[in-house]
Scaffold this active site. Sequence first.
Site, mmCIF file in Angstrom:
data_model
loop_
_atom_site.group_PDB
_atom_site.id
_atom_site.type_symbol
_atom_site.label_atom_id
_atom_site.label_comp_id
_atom_site.label_asym_id
_atom_site.label_seq_id
_atom_site.Cartn_x
_atom_site.Cartn_y
_atom_site.Cartn_z
ATOM 1 N N LYS A 136 0.852 -1.201 0.000
ATOM 2 C CA LYS A 136 0.000 0.000 0.000
ATOM 3 C C LYS A 136 0.881 1.241 0.000
ATOM 4 C CE LYS A 136 -3.860 2.070 2.624
ATOM 5 N NZ LYS A 136 -4.672 1.971 3.857
ATOM 6 N N SER A 169 -9.517 1.954 3.083
ATOM 7 C CA SER A 169 -8.692 2.662 2.136
ATOM 8 C C SER A 169 -7.671 1.780 1.415
ATOM 9 C CB SER A 169 -7.950 3.778 2.866
ATOM 10 O OG SER A 169 -7.117 3.238 3.887
ATOM 11 N N SER A 184 -9.598 -0.323 7.371
ATOM 12 C CA SER A 184 -9.108 -0.269 5.991
ATOM 13 C C SER A 184 -8.407 -1.510 5.462
ATOM 14 C CB SER A 184 -8.174 0.921 5.817
ATOM 15 O OG SER A 184 -8.942 2.085 5.701
HETATM 16 N N1 GLN Z 1 -12.742 4.471 6.500
HETATM 17 C C1 GLN Z 1 -12.133 4.929 7.696
HETATM 18 C C2 GLN Z 1 -11.711 6.367 7.528
HETATM 19 O O1 GLN Z 1 -12.031 6.914 6.533
HETATM 20 C C3 GLN Z 1 -10.967 4.062 8.049
HETATM 21 C C4 GLN Z 1 -9.773 4.339 7.253
HETATM 22 C C5 GLN Z 1 -8.621 3.462 7.617
HETATM 23 O O2 GLN Z 1 -8.765 2.456 8.296
HETATM 24 N N2 GLN Z 1 -7.459 3.874 7.178
HETATM 25 O O3 GLN Z 1 -11.083 6.947 8.367
#
Ligand code: GLN
Length: 474
Positions: free
Chosen positions: A79, A154, A178
């Site tokens: 990532k 994400s 994420s």
């Molecule tokens: N969807 C969540 C956010 O927007 C989690 C994101 C993540 O785990 N990096 O913060």
Amino acid sequence: MDLNSLTIESTRTAIAEQRCTASALVEQFYGKIKAEDPGIHAYLTLCEDRASRQAKVIDDLTQKGAPLPPLAGVPVGIKDVMVTKGVRTTAGSKILENFIPPYDCTAVARLEAAGAIVLGKMNCDEFAMGSSNENSAYGPVRNPRDTSCVPGGSSGGSAAAVAAGMAVATLGSDTGGSIRQPASFCGVVGLMPTYGRVSRYGLIAFASSLDHIGPLTKTVRDAAILLRVIAGRDPLDSTSADIPVPDYEAELAKPVSGLRIGVPKEYFGEGLDAEVRAAVEAGIQKLRSAGCEIVDISMPHTAYAIPTYYVIATAEASANLARFDGVRYGHRAKGARTLAEMYRKSRDEGFGTEVKRRIMLGTYALSSGYYDAYYLKAQRVRTLLTRDFAEAFQKVDAIVTPTAPTPAFKLGEKADDPLSMYLADIYTVTADLAGVPGISVPCGNTQSGLPIGLQVLGRHFDESTVLRIGHAVE
Ligand code: GLN
């Protein structure tokens, strides 16, 4: 070789038995990526030189008949929030469009030391903020199972690449869900280890007390193999724990019968899609048949998890993102006449809408006069949520829930509604706030063929039990 069905297990056997050289395998993967990724957009950057150099190292070992490291020749993707020496790292943001880091993230260094081959950097929401991968400054990722749908976020690129056979495994990061939520949307396995189990050194910080690095793989066994490689104390991250790392793969052989599994009623309430509920209940039934004892439990503070998360995560993000100011690295605006104007313009041009929204929310929550009302209150509720888990784990060995309330949604469906997007993480943020480990494993499909994920949560540093239960469901 059929790249779609390759696992860590089968790849390392093929390399060890010399059915294929690492160099040829890497070439095959790049061929597939160049042919298929334009329709998915899982990769932001390919690092072909680095990959072919590493492949030669592995091929030399096999030719000499030398002992092979545990991930010898396994092609992986990272990532793009983990820094890679000499390889562009963007965090999905324009502000880091041309950033070439001078060092490697510990998790990446450990993968390579174990023989893995890094193919490239995976698309993601900007600074890991999002649940659909639509917040990437470089354009969205599409779900390989249905390209009109999002892959989740994400770590959307990391999940999509594994699902599409464009990497055998990938690393993602999980701050509020994420790793697990995109794994469930794409039909792969995603594991978030305990906070402190895997070093965060070289992970571009979003919310430091919530950030976790973990694997996305095709099988639970692969997640076990990969976790063992990246886990363990790192002197470069003072929050990494000095706790022995078990042989997770060997642990999978232990039976699950006799384990007590909690099913919290708060995770099966309003807003849960009927097909998701049915598939997760079928998964629970499977565990019952395997000899687990299923126990109804309650985690009474669950309803406060999303608001708590969005106060703490944005507060920490507003502080972490202060370093992007156009001075030390990343984008610097042209034509500014004063230093303050240069900061302002660089950040205005470099950050996207969601990142700006979070910086503003977080700065507000931390500002004097509001700190006690929001940030301090949120920290207290975080303690209550953590206690929910501690109390549950006095009665049960693990907790099973849906990973996400719905299957993958359509691209654009929630793009203008941040609140409904935030609710995609309703079942995952609790584990990040409590720091306990969790896995998402596929447990079925909707009638229209979209994957559904089942989540297993466990005690701090008990990834073994989480993996064993995931393996039984799988
Ligand atoms: N969807 C969540 C956010 O927007 C989690 C994101 C993540 O785990 N990096 O913060």
